[in-house]
Design a protein around this motif. Structure first.
Motif, PDB file in Angstrom:
ATOM      1  N   ARG A  90     -46.600 -42.033 -18.598  1.00  0.00           N
ATOM      2  CA  ARG A  90     -46.166 -40.702 -18.139  1.00  0.00           C
ATOM      3  C   ARG A  90     -44.672 -40.529 -18.310  1.00  0.00           C
ATOM      4  N   TYR A  91     -44.285 -39.277 -18.617  1.00  0.00           N
ATOM      5  CA  TYR A  91     -42.872 -38.924 -18.594  1.00  0.00           C
ATOM      6  C   TYR A  91     -42.439 -38.850 -17.141  1.00  0.00           C
ATOM      7  N   VAL A  92     -41.186 -39.251 -16.904  1.00  0.00           N
ATOM      8  CA  VAL A  92     -40.587 -39.162 -15.570  1.00  0.00           C
ATOM      9  C   VAL A  92     -39.376 -38.247 -15.666  1.00  0.00           C
ATOM     10  N   ILE A  93     -39.312 -37.288 -14.744  1.00  0.00           N
ATOM     11  CA  ILE A  93     -38.172 -36.380 -14.664  1.00  0.00           C
ATOM     12  C   ILE A  93     -37.578 -36.481 -13.258  1.00  0.00           C
ATOM     13  N   GLU A  94     -36.408 -35.904 -13.074  1.00  0.00           N
ATOM     14  CA  GLU A  94     -35.820 -35.808 -11.749  1.00  0.00           C
ATOM     15  C   GLU A  94     -35.603 -34.336 -11.446  1.00  0.00           C
ATOM     16  N   SER A  95     -35.897 -33.946 -10.213  1.00  0.00           N
ATOM     17  CA  SER A  95     -35.693 -32.567  -9.799  1.00  0.00           C
ATOM     18  C   SER A  95     -35.363 -32.525  -8.319  1.00  0.00           C
ATOM     19  N   ILE A  96     -34.822 -31.407  -7.895  1.00  0.00           N
ATOM     20  CA  ILE A  96     -34.536 -31.199  -6.480  1.00  0.00           C
ATOM     21  C   ILE A  96     -35.823 -30.764  -5.781  1.00  0.00           C
ATOM     22  N   CYS A  97     -36.089 -31.365  -4.642  1.00  0.00           N
ATOM     23  CA  CYS A  97     -37.210 -30.998  -3.776  1.00  0.00           C
ATOM     24  C   CYS A  97     -36.614 -30.325  -2.543  1.00  0.00           C
ATOM     25  N   SER A  98     -37.230 -29.236  -2.114  1.00  0.00           N
ATOM     26  CA  SER A  98     -36.763 -28.526  -0.929  1.00  0.00           C
ATOM     27  C   SER A  98     -37.913 -28.408   0.064  1.00  0.00           C
ATOM     28  N   LEU A  99     -37.659 -28.869   1.283  1.00  0.00           N
ATOM     29  CA  LEU A  99     -38.657 -28.844   2.349  1.00  0.00           C
ATOM     30  C   LEU A  99     -37.935 -28.783   3.688  1.00  0.00           C
ATOM     31  N   GLY A 100     -38.334 -27.859   4.521  1.00  0.00           N
ATOM     32  CA  GLY A 100     -37.787 -27.770   5.867  1.00  0.00           C
ATOM     33  C   GLY A 100     -36.288 -27.566   5.933  1.00  0.00           C
ATOM     34  N   GLY A 101     -35.740 -26.843   4.972  1.00  0.00           N
ATOM     35  CA  GLY A 101     -34.308 -26.587   4.968  1.00  0.00           C
ATOM     36  C   GLY A 101     -33.482 -27.731   4.402  1.00  0.00           C
ATOM     37  N   GLN A 102     -34.127 -28.805   3.978  1.00  0.00           N
ATOM     38  CA  GLN A 102     -33.426 -29.930   3.362  1.00  0.00           C
ATOM     39  C   GLN A 102     -33.731 -29.959   1.877  1.00  0.00           C
ATOM     40  N   THR A 103     -32.757 -30.402   1.078  1.00  0.00           N
ATOM     41  CA  THR A 103     -32.975 -30.585  -0.354  1.00  0.00           C
ATOM     42  C   THR A 103     -32.480 -31.961  -0.756  1.00  0.00           C
ATOM     43  N   TRP A 104     -33.190 -32.575  -1.687  1.00  0.00           N
ATOM     44  CA  TRP A 104     -32.793 -33.881  -2.181  1.00  0.00           C
ATOM     45  C   TRP A 104     -33.458 -34.121  -3.536  1.00  0.00           C
TER      46      TRP A 104
END
Length: 145
Positions: A90-104
Motif C-alpha cells: 500500500r501507498y502511505v501518505i501523511e495528512s492532517i486529521c481533525s477531531l474534537g477541535g484538535q488537529t494533528w
C-alpha cells in the motif's frame, strides 16, 4: 478528557482538511497499527521531483454517489497485513486529521475498502498520546468542520 486525552467512541466522524474530505465516518480501531482510507482508484505520478498519488474515494458509507479526488505525496510503500491475514503493498501518505477541535498529522495507507462498513480506520499510532477509546460508545465527539 482524561489526563489531556480525548475520550472517543468506537466510531467517530473526522475531517481530513488537506485532502478535501470534510466529513468521513471512521472506525476507531486499536487493532489496526496504521490508519487506512478507502480508495477505489489510485494513480502514482511525479510532481516537484517526488512521487505522488492521486486517489479517488467515496467518503459516504454504503454510497458511491459522491466522489472526491485527492492528491498527496507518497511517504512510503508498505506491506500491510489485514485482519484476515492477507498481505498487500500500500501507498502511505501523511495528512492532517481533525477531531474534537484538535488537529494533528497522521499516516494513512490507501486501499480498497468497498466491502467494509467504514471507509476509514483510525489506527492506534494516530491515537497515541491523544485518544482513549470507550468501546461501548459511538460518536462521542461533536463534529466540527
Amino acid at each position: 478528557m482524561i489526563k489531556n486525552k480525548m475520550v472517543v467512541g468506537w466510531r467517530e466522524t473526522i475531517n481530513l482538511p488537506e485532502l478535501g474530505i470534510a466529513q468521513i465516518n471512521a472506525k476507531v480501531d486499536t487493532g489496526a497499527r496504521t490508519s487506512c482510507l478507502h480508495t477505489f482508484k489510485t494513480k502514482k505520478f511525479e510532481k516537484q521531483n517526488a512521487s505522488w498519488v492521486r486517489f479517488w474515494i467515496h467518503p459516504r458509507q454504503r454510497s458511491t454517489e459522491e466522489t472526491i479526488i485527492c492528491e498527496a505525496p507518497i511517504i512510503d510503500e508498505r506491506l500491510v497485513r489485514d485482519s484476515g491475514g492477507h498481505e498487500e503493498s500500500r501507498y502511505v501518505i501523511e495528512s492532517i486529521c481533525s477531531l474534537g477541535g484538535q488537529t494533528w498529522p497522521i499516516e494513512i495507507t490507501l486501499t480498497n475498502r468497498e466491502n467494509m462498513s467504514f471507509r476509514m480506520l483510525l489506527g492506534r499510532i494516530a491515537m497515541r498520546e491523544r485518544i482513549i477509546v470507550d468501546p461501548s460508545k459511538s460518536y462521542l465527539i461533536p463534529f466540527k468542520e
